[in-house]
Design a protein around this motif. Structure first.
Motif, PDB file in Angstrom:
ATOM      1  N   GLY A 428       0.801  -1.214   0.000  1.00 46.88           N
ATOM      2  CA  GLY A 428       0.000   0.000   0.000  1.00 46.88           C
ATOM      3  C   GLY A 428       0.836   1.266   0.000  1.00 46.88           C
ATOM      4  N   ASN A 429       1.909   1.282   0.785  1.00 41.53           N
ATOM      5  CA  ASN A 429       2.758   2.470   0.862  1.00 41.53           C
ATOM      6  C   ASN A 429       3.417   2.770  -0.476  1.00 41.53           C
ATOM      7  N   ILE A 431       2.314   1.944  -3.437  1.00 38.19           N
ATOM      8  CA  ILE A 431       1.305   2.415  -4.395  1.00 38.19           C
ATOM      9  C   ILE A 431       0.949   3.875  -4.127  1.00 38.19           C
ATOM     10  N   MET A 432       0.804   4.229  -2.837  1.00 39.69           N
ATOM     11  CA  MET A 432       0.487   5.634  -2.503  1.00 39.69           C
ATOM     12  C   MET A 432       1.591   6.570  -2.994  1.00 39.69           C
ATOM     13  N   ILE A 437      -1.184   9.334  -3.892  1.00 43.35           N
ATOM     14  CA  ILE A 437      -2.515   9.329  -3.295  1.00 43.35           C
ATOM     15  C   ILE A 437      -2.409   9.014  -1.807  1.00 43.35           C
ATOM     16  N   LYS A 438      -3.485   9.227  -1.076  1.00 46.27           N
ATOM     17  CA  LYS A 438      -3.542   8.974   0.361  1.00 46.27           C
ATOM     18  C   LYS A 438      -4.366   7.717   0.635  1.00 46.27           C
ATOM     19  N   PRO A 439      -4.307   7.216   1.877  1.00 42.00           N
ATOM     20  CA  PRO A 439      -5.152   6.058   2.225  1.00 42.00           C
ATOM     21  C   PRO A 439      -6.609   6.369   1.915  1.00 42.00           C
ATOM     22  N   SER A 440      -7.248   5.488   1.151  1.00 43.57           N
ATOM     23  CA  SER A 440      -8.615   5.759   0.706  1.00 43.57           C
ATOM     24  C   SER A 440      -9.246   4.478   0.178  1.00 43.57           C
ATOM     25  N   LYS A 442     -10.105   4.155  -2.806  1.00 49.23           N
ATOM     26  CA  LYS A 442      -9.455   3.944  -4.103  1.00 49.23           C
ATOM     27  C   LYS A 442      -8.218   3.061  -3.959  1.00 49.23           C
ATOM     28  N   LEU A 443      -7.439   3.257  -2.877  1.00 47.37           N
ATOM     29  CA  LEU A 443      -6.248   2.444  -2.651  1.00 47.37           C
ATOM     30  C   LEU A 443      -6.633   0.972  -2.488  1.00 47.37           C
TER      31      LEU A 443
END
Length: 473
Positions: A428-429, A431-432, A437-440, A442-443
């Motif tokens: 996740g980190n 990809i952000m 992008i932020k944690p969401s 969408k993630l």
């Protein structure tokens, strides 16, 4: 018959050793006696020690056999000794109210009330248990014993499921009389008996008989909904009997499966019982979502149950939680319900050559998704197919479906030992940072899409994962 029991006790090394080492007055009771009479091997021995505190005697047994002592119920003085082989078990208790006769008369069924002195081989059969075992019949001892412990109502059918014996009319009448008491025992005790019942070879027979005494609907109220869905062009049975027939077919398929499949379904991975028992429970519940999704097409009259697999999986969760099944048991059973159509859908694409690289890719995606439950899921899909033989279902359709499911099963068995967990190509980190992008939500969707791409084999390297994420809309 007494001679047969005597010979079995003398040839049983564990009992012979106990009688030669310990001078106590000891009786073998319950299932081991029944197994001796029917000629089956036994690994669980229930002993009543007459002249010593059961706890003290159990400690001596554990020390002698170098086993493990497990107190099961210290209030009622019930102890278990697990022998070093972890297969043989000895349960030890004292007689009820200090009397062997009272103890036997307070038991649930006649087939469980025969006692044998392990030293003298003297048989105590106050209730005609030996005759009932020989005649393969399940009979109660005293209807008030059901009132004392209503769990015995369910044990009637658990023993039918494991032994296949028929019930006497008197026993059926007694169950009907006291059926409403089934909710009094602790839920955990009920669940334990249920999973033993579904593990029995004759579980389908027991379920049909439970239905005749309303016990089944008391434990599974959803049965009332199953009974309201009639046969249709694809199902020769109403939904309730289709569900029970699916349980029967799971057992038949298991018995005729390759050893690799049998060994897998014998595994005890959750709930203290084999996968097979849980799979048959899932088979019984696999269509519980059909009633609430049931529609009939006006122009064709066809019965439709759109997304009943998803609905049924969700319905099973609170049902199983109420029965205090563990999270692992619930995850397994709900997954089987949700995916009971999945393997047939995977293998139904006529344009795919399953002997080609593309066909292997399709099968591998399924295998990756079902993980350790592949064989269970395929067995359930086969059982479901064999339990639905309406007028619109031809023999060719059934044979084609089963042969493709067998192909999927064999492919899995051929690659199972080479499978490794899917690697985390991007977390996740990463990809952000990559997409800024932020944690969401969408993630989460991106991570899910990447996982699906890995399952399909479309993404196998970190570079491909980066490219995949960058190109997502």
């Amino acid at each position: 018959m007494n001679t047969k029991i005597t010979e079995k006790i003398k040839s049983d090394k564990i009992l012979s050793e106990i009688s030669s080492v310990f001078e106590n007055e000891i009786y073998l009771v319950g299932g081991a006696v029944r197994d001796f009479i029917t000629g089956k091997d036994t690994f669980d021995r229930d002993l009543i020690v007459m002249d010593e505190d059961a706890g003290i005697f159990a400690k001596k047994l554990a020390a002698h056999f170098e086993g493990v002592l497990v107190p099961l119920d210290e209030v009622n003085k019930i102890y278990r000794v697990v022998l070093p082989d972890r297969v043989n078990i000895i349960d030890v208790t004292n007689p009820l109210e200090g009397s062997l006769e009272r103890d036997l008369m307070r038991r649930d069924l006649t087939i469980n009330s025969v006692a044998v002195n392990i030293r003298t081989s003297g048989v105590v059969d106050l209730c005609g248990g030996i005759a009932d075992i020989q005649n393969k019949c399940i009979n109660y001892i005293n209807e008030h014993n059901f009132e004392d412990d209503p769990l015995r109502l369910l044990r009637v059918y658990r023993f039918q499921a494991t032994l296949g014996f028929d019930l006497t009319p008197e026993t059926i009448h007694a169950v009907c009389k006291f059926v409403k008491l089934i909710h009094k025992p602790a839920v955990e005790r009920i669940t334990h008996e249920l999973i033993l019942l579904f593990g029995g070879k004759y579980a389908d027979k027991a379920l049909l008989n439970m239905n005749k005494t309303w016990l089944l609907e008391e434990l599974f109220p959803v049965v009332n909904e199953l009974k309201q869905v009639p046969p249709n062009t694809h199902h020769h049975l109403d939904l309730f009997h289709h569900s029970v027939e699916t349980v029967r077919q799971v057992q038949i398929i298991y018995e005729n499966s390759p050893e690799e499949v049998k060994e897998h379904l014998k595994r005890v991975d959750f709930g203290g019982a084999p996968r097979l028992a849980h799979l048959k429970l899932a088979a019984f519940l696999h269509d519980i979502g059909k009633f609430s999704t049931w529609t009939i097409e006006e122009d064709t009259g066809r019965h439709r149950f759109i997304k009943h697999d998803d609905v049924g999986a969700k319905m099973a969760v609170p049902l199983l939680k109420k029965l205090h099944f563990s999270n692992k048991q619930i995850d397994y059973i709900s997954s089987m319900i949700k995916n009971h159509i999945y393997p047939s859908q995977v293998m139904s694409a006529r344009e795919i050559d399953f002997n080609s690289a593309n066909g292997e890719k399709v099968m591998m995606r399924y295998i990756r998704k079902m993980d350790e439950n592949v064989l269970d899921n395929i067995v359930l899909a086969k059982a479901d197919r064999l339990s639905a033989r309406g007028e619109a279902v031809t023999d060719e359709m059934v044979e084609n479906n089963l042969s493709r499911l067998t192909l999927l099963q064999n492919y899995y068995l051929s690659v199972r030992d080479t499978l490794e967990p899917l690697p985390i190509l991007l977390d996740g980190n990463e990809i952000m940072k990559l997409l800024k992008i932020k944690p969401s939500k969408k993630l989460g969707e991106i991570l899910s899409a990447l996982h699906e791409a890995q399952l399909s084999g479309d993404v196998t390297t970190k570079e491909q994962a980066v490219e995949f994420v960058n190109n997502l809309p």
